[in-house]
Design an enzyme around this catalytic site. Structure first.
Site, PDB file in Angstrom:
ATOM      1  N   GLU A 104     102.301  68.375 118.220  1.00  0.00           N
ATOM      2  CA  GLU A 104     103.102  69.301 117.431  1.00  0.00           C
ATOM      3  C   GLU A 104     102.861  70.752 117.806  1.00  0.00           C
ATOM      4  O   GLU A 104     101.740  71.158 118.087  1.00  0.00           O
ATOM      5  CB  GLU A 104     102.785  69.111 115.955  1.00  0.00           C
ATOM      6  N   CYS A 117     101.554  77.999 116.674  1.00  0.00           N
ATOM      7  CA  CYS A 117     100.363  77.168 116.572  1.00  0.00           C
ATOM      8  C   CYS A 117     100.480  76.039 117.592  1.00  0.00           C
ATOM      9  O   CYS A 117     101.391  75.219 117.524  1.00  0.00           O
ATOM     10  CB  CYS A 117     100.262  76.635 115.142  1.00  0.00           C
ATOM     11  N   CYS A 124      91.948  63.731 118.294  1.00  0.00           N
ATOM     12  CA  CYS A 124      90.708  64.512 118.409  1.00  0.00           C
ATOM     13  C   CYS A 124      89.554  63.555 118.174  1.00  0.00           C
ATOM     14  O   CYS A 124      89.623  62.668 117.318  1.00  0.00           O
ATOM     15  CB  CYS A 124      90.672  65.633 117.368  1.00  0.00           C
ATOM     16  N   CYS A 128      86.610  65.154 111.741  1.00  0.00           N
ATOM     17  CA  CYS A 128      86.297  65.880 110.510  1.00  0.00           C
ATOM     18  C   CYS A 128      86.928  65.122 109.347  1.00  0.00           C
ATOM     19  O   CYS A 128      88.045  64.612 109.461  1.00  0.00           O
ATOM     20  CB  CYS A 128      86.812  67.313 110.587  1.00  0.00           C
ATOM     21  N   CYS A 131      90.708  65.911 108.057  1.00  0.00           N
ATOM     22  CA  CYS A 131      91.727  66.274 109.043  1.00  0.00           C
ATOM     23  C   CYS A 131      92.517  65.066 109.516  1.00  0.00           C
ATOM     24  O   CYS A 131      91.945  64.058 109.940  1.00  0.00           O
ATOM     25  CB  CYS A 131      91.046  66.959 110.232  1.00  0.00           C
ATOM     26  N   CYS A 354      98.691  73.226 108.062  1.00  0.00           N
ATOM     27  CA  CYS A 354      97.453  72.878 108.780  1.00  0.00           C
ATOM     28  C   CYS A 354      97.022  71.470 108.480  1.00  0.00           C
ATOM     29  O   CYS A 354      96.950  71.070 107.325  1.00  0.00           O
ATOM     30  CB  CYS A 354      96.290  73.729 108.292  1.00  0.00           C
TER      31      CYS A 354
END
Ligand code: SAH
Ligand code: SF4
Length: 356
Positions: A104, A117, A124, A128, A131, A354
């Site tokens: 994205e 962004c 990833c 975390c 997330c 986010c």
């Protein structure tokens, strides 16, 4: 608009994609085909300032060289798979990268400025706890052309290439999917293009790399780049941060703040400060006491603090604190002398906030 890519493209097309090459990379490439290095600037300007990706249209380059370039090279941006436009003007593009995966890219207008962004990886590996990208696990690193390609696509979509001097993308943040410092070389190459005056020419203060704290890579940044830095802190103690940001068990808060201070000391511009990102989660890291602890922790770190109200997603039980709680947390930091801003949630209606 963009050329479509067949699945077997890589096998049948050995041409080098020049889109992701920084000035140095282009000069090396030109030398490898016995051409003069100064052509690098011309090619950069065509591609990244005028949006021209056909060599045949690069009129200040000789016809002979244009034909030679077309033979061995190409300029191939990634493809936009879909576009969503929010009622607040935020745009979200799903960009298809090598192998077919989607990442994205979000365009967030704000008065006369707009922040893009950008993603650096598919998924990833750092996991975390709050997330959505982390929940996917790691799939692949983006290539430099796929990273800068997101900027190229946004400039094209916003009409920045058409008019001399028009610039709607004023800021870039590496805060999309992925941990940029785990894809070091490609991210550095793309950042160098963002800041190169012959390419996008965005000021170093307006290109920001966000990391969850890959300390050895932060040390490698020194001397390699001077992009602005944001660190994802999210907790005032190691005990809590260990549970939210697992890489903290390897590189704890003290190591992270040391590496931050070293990097900030290495950039020439003394007025620049690090951005501390702190995602606020109800009952987890949003108490008055934690605000005090955070203020104490950052006493020796010149910084501005960006509070990000948690954005919920499926598979997560965390909650966003109330507006009152967020404001109180912010006020405690402000009273302790910090510049603390609350990131407004943008593009909520298109899942562009986010971590979504
Ligand atoms: N991997 C890098 C950059 C991408 S994430 C990093 O972690 O810094 C960009 C920011 O969004 C980080 O501060 C991240 O912690 C935060 N974030 C991730 N998921 C979120 C969520 N669900 N709500 C609010 N912020 C989130
Ligand atoms: Fe990765 Fe950043 Fe998400 Fe952590 S917050 S899992 S480092 S993308």
């Amino acid at each position: 608009m963009t050329k479509t890519r067949s699945a077997s493209h890589e096998e049948v097309n050995p041409r080098v994609n020049l889109l992701g090459l920084s000035a140095d990379g282009l000069r090396e490439f030109l030398a490898s085909i016995d051409e003069k290095p100064f052509r690098a600037q011309q090619i950069l300007q065509w591609v990244h300032q005028k949006g021209v990706i056909e060599f045949s249209e690069m009129s200040n380059i000789s016809k002979v060289l244009r034909a030679k370039l077309a033979d061995v090279a190409e300029i191939r941006p990634p493809e936009i798979a879909s576009e969503h436009i929010s009622s607040d003007g935020t745009r979200k593009w799903a960009v298809r990268v090598n192998g077919g995966a989607l990442v994205e890219t979000i365009y967030i207008p704000d008065g006369g400025r707009a922040t893009l962004c950008v993603s650096s990886q598919v998924g990833c590996s750092l996991d975390c706890s709050f997330c959505a990208t982390g929940k996917q696990g790691f799939q692949q690193d983006l290539t430099a052309d796929e990273i800068i390609g997101q900027v190229w696509l946004a400039c094209q979509a916003m009409g920045d290439f058409g008019e001399q001097g028009r610039r709607s993308v004023t800021n870039v943040v590496l805060m999309g999917m992925g941990e940029p410092l785990l894809n070091f070389k490609n991210v550095m190459q793309a950042c160098s293009l963002m800041m190169d005056d012959f390419a996008y020419g965005i000021s170093k203060r307006r290109v920001t790399l966000s990391t969850s704290g890959v300390v050895p890579a932060m040390k490698k940044m020194m001397g390699n780049t001077d992009v602005s830095l944001a660190i994802s802190l999210h907790a005032p103690t190691d005990e809590l941060r260990n549970t939210l940001v697992p890489i903290n068990r390897k590189y704890n808060i003290a190591m992270l703040l040391d590496a931050t201070a070293e990097y900030m000391a290495s950039v020439p511009d003394v007025r620049r400060v690090v951005t501390i990102e702190y995602t606020l989660m109800q009952g987890i890291n949003d108490s008055d006491e934690q605000a005090d602890q955070l203020a104490e922790l950052l006493r020796d770190t010149p910084c501005k603090i960006n509070l990000i109200p948690f954005n919920p997603f499926d598979l997560s039980d965390y909650k966003r604190p109330s507006r009152n709680r967020i404001e109180r947390f912010q006020r405690i930091l402000a009273r302790a002398g910090y510049i603390a801003t609350v990131r407004t949630t943008r593009g909520d209606d298109i899942d562009a906030a986010c971590g979504q």
